[in-house]
Design a protein around this motif. Structure first.
Motif, mmCIF file in Angstrom:
data_model
loop_
_atom_site.group_PDB
_atom_site.id
_atom_site.type_symbol
_atom_site.label_atom_id
_atom_site.label_comp_id
_atom_site.label_asym_id
_atom_site.label_seq_id
_atom_site.Cartn_x
_atom_site.Cartn_y
_atom_site.Cartn_z
ATOM 1 N N GLY A 22 16.557 91.676 -10.097
ATOM 2 C CA GLY A 22 15.939 92.944 -10.485
ATOM 3 C C GLY A 22 16.716 94.131 -9.932
ATOM 4 N N ALA A 23 17.112 94.041 -8.668
ATOM 5 C CA ALA A 23 17.904 95.114 -8.058
ATOM 6 C C ALA A 23 19.283 95.215 -8.717
ATOM 7 N N ALA A 26 18.945 96.935 -12.000
ATOM 8 C CA ALA A 26 18.781 98.386 -11.838
ATOM 9 C C ALA A 26 20.119 99.065 -11.558
ATOM 10 N N LEU A 27 20.901 98.494 -10.646
ATOM 11 C CA LEU A 27 22.203 99.091 -10.308
ATOM 12 C C LEU A 27 23.158 99.075 -11.500
ATOM 13 N N THR A 29 22.387 98.971 -14.662
ATOM 14 C CA THR A 29 21.901 99.863 -15.719
ATOM 15 C C THR A 29 22.216 101.317 -15.423
ATOM 16 N N VAL A 30 22.017 101.739 -14.178
ATOM 17 C CA VAL A 30 22.346 103.119 -13.806
ATOM 18 C C VAL A 30 23.845 103.350 -13.952
ATOM 19 N N SER A 69 23.956 93.165 -17.592
ATOM 20 C CA SER A 69 22.634 93.747 -17.392
ATOM 21 C C SER A 69 21.570 92.940 -18.131
ATOM 22 N N TRP A 73 18.314 90.855 -16.636
ATOM 23 C CA TRP A 73 16.949 91.086 -17.103
ATOM 24 C C TRP A 73 16.294 89.776 -17.539
#
Length: 117
Positions: A22-23, A26-27, A29-30, A69, A73
């Motif tokens: 999950g982390a 997030a990284l 995706t940003v 990514s 997910w």
């Protein structure tokens, strides 16, 4: 392939794995969003010259990051489902224990027999 079978993993390990992917999701995706915006601005500003300087290679990298990514997910959703199934199974066992306990109390309680007659 037994390693990929999450049903054999301890619950805490699945939870840690879900947190890690999950982390990572997030990284990535940003980072993906910021790179895509920079690449789009570069292509708009310089056009064909940007393609000559490697903008197509950067688009391929963006696709690779997007794939990574998506894999993160999907791994998160799979681990979430495994944890949810374990929780539901635990809940079913608890309800069954409670029902059995209540049934044994009713059978052993002499006041319930008198009230029923």
């Amino acid at each position: 392939m037994r390693f990929l079978d999450l049903t054999r993993w301890p619950t805490l390990l699945i939870f840690a794995f879900a947190g890690a992917v999950g982390a990572t999701f997030a990284l990535i995706t940003v980072n993906l969003f910021s790179q895509a915006m920079a690449s789009l601005g570069f292509l708009r500003k310089f056009g064909i010259e940007a393609i000559n300087h490697g903008a197509l290679w950067q688009v391929a990298e963006l696709l690779a990051w997007g794939t990574a990514s998506l894999v993160c997910w999907v791994a998160f959703k799979i681990s979430e489902h495994a944890l949810e199934e374990r929780y539901r199974a635990w809940g079913r066992r608890q309800r069954l224990k409670h029902r059995r306990r209540q049934a044994s109390i009713r059978k052993s309680d002499p006041t319930t027999d008198k009230a029923a007659s």
